[in-house]
Design an enzyme around this catalytic site. Structure first.
Site: not given
Ligand code: OAD
Length: 246
Positions: A67, A70, A110, A126, A137, A155, A196, A220, A222
């Site tokens: 984190y 990130r 996030v 999320h 706490c 904390c 995705s 998207n 992909e």
């Molecule tokens: P993913 O990493 O699963 O998917 C991102 C998608 O964005 C992929 O399908 C890529 O092909 C697409 N992509 C990449 N670059 C792009 C661009 N420039 N324009 C458009 N599309 C693009 O991310 P999320 O779907 O956000 O959750 O993942 C869902 C959740 O899984 C996240 O919120 C997180 C993760 O683990 C938690 O942490 C609970």
């Protein structure tokens, strides 16, 4: 199913109620790595292994290192044309002064980049990486320090702090989920952007919206599992495609 951007632009223009569900892909062009696909791995760990309460219980330092990394990337990132197009869409669908907005932005991200771009009606499913919560706490506080001094951070009460995000296996924040369900059930157009669409319950909002009568568009890089049911599939980068919907 059609890839006609013109028809989607018209549908967006005419709709009074729109929901956009965004995922990590919308921030990819800002330099924030996605979770899945190329660049999704960190030191050979998959996010599914790190973003869990079990991983944190076992090795809080490792999870915090991820984190912290990130947070350092997000700190340097700027909102891109995709984020900004959604700000403009919100402006165009603003309701009467004081009334409900016709545009709801539901995000799985996030990173806070929608806020920084200027979106107002944002539902964060999320959590937010700039918030931390005490495991002792329970206090929640904003923390923008990059890099963090000590990992895991502590904390004032002495308890260890965890990221203010939702991990796999944890419930979504109830109020946010209810807002997302309500907006999706009433939407005329639902845009799934940069996700995705494999993580539930968030991905289920698209199905819910469509079942309630919304037309569904996928933007998207992909293919996604939503493509088969979508009214429009626009393959490519959200930073290039979303501005073309305006
Ligand atoms: P993913 O990493 O699963 O998917 C991102 C998608 O964005 C992929 O399908 C890529 O092909 C697409 N992509 C990449 N670059 C792009 C661009 N420039 N324009 C458009 N599309 C693009 O991310 P999320 O779907 O956000 O959750 O993942 C869902 C959740 O899984 C996240 O919120 C997180 C993760 O683990 C938690 O942490 C609970």
């Amino acid at each position: 199913m059609t890839d006609s951007i013109g028809a989607l632009r018209q549908a967006v223009d005419e709709a009074e109620r729109i929901v956009a569900l965004t995922g990590a892909g919308i921030s990819a062009e800002s330099g924030v790595p996605t979770f899945r696909g190329p660049g999704g791995l960190w030191r050979n760990y998959s996010p599914e292994k790190l973003a869990t309460p079990e991983a944190f219980a076992e090795n809080p330092r490792l999870v915090w290192e991820w984190y912290d990394w990130r947070r350092s990337l997000i700190r340097k990132a700027e909102p891109n044309a995709g984020h900004l197009a959604l700000v403009e869409l919100e402006r165009r669908k603003a309701g009467e002064a004081g009334g409900p907005s016709g545009f709801t932005l539901v995000t799985q991200n996030v990173d806070g980049l929608h806020d920084r771009a200027g979106s107002r009606n944002v539902v964060k499913l999320h959590g937010d990486i700039w918030w931390v919560r005490c495991m002792g706490c329970g206090v929640e506080q904003r923390n923008e320090q990059v890099p963090l001094e000590d990992l895991p951070p502590r904390c004032a009460c002495g308890g260890s702090l965890r990221p203010g995000v939702v991990w796999f296996g944890e419930p979504l924040p109830e109020a946010e989920w209810e807002r997302a369900v309500e907006a999706s059930s009433n939407a005329q157009v639902f845009l799934a952007v940069g996700t995705s669409a494999v993580v539930y319950p968030a991905a289920g909002l698209a199905e819910l919206a469509q079942a309630a009568g919304a037309r569904l568009a996928v933007v998207n890089a992909e293919p996604t599992p939503l493509d088969a049911m979508a009214d429009w599939v626009l393959p490519g980068k959200s930073g290039e495609l979303l501005p073309r919907l305006l």
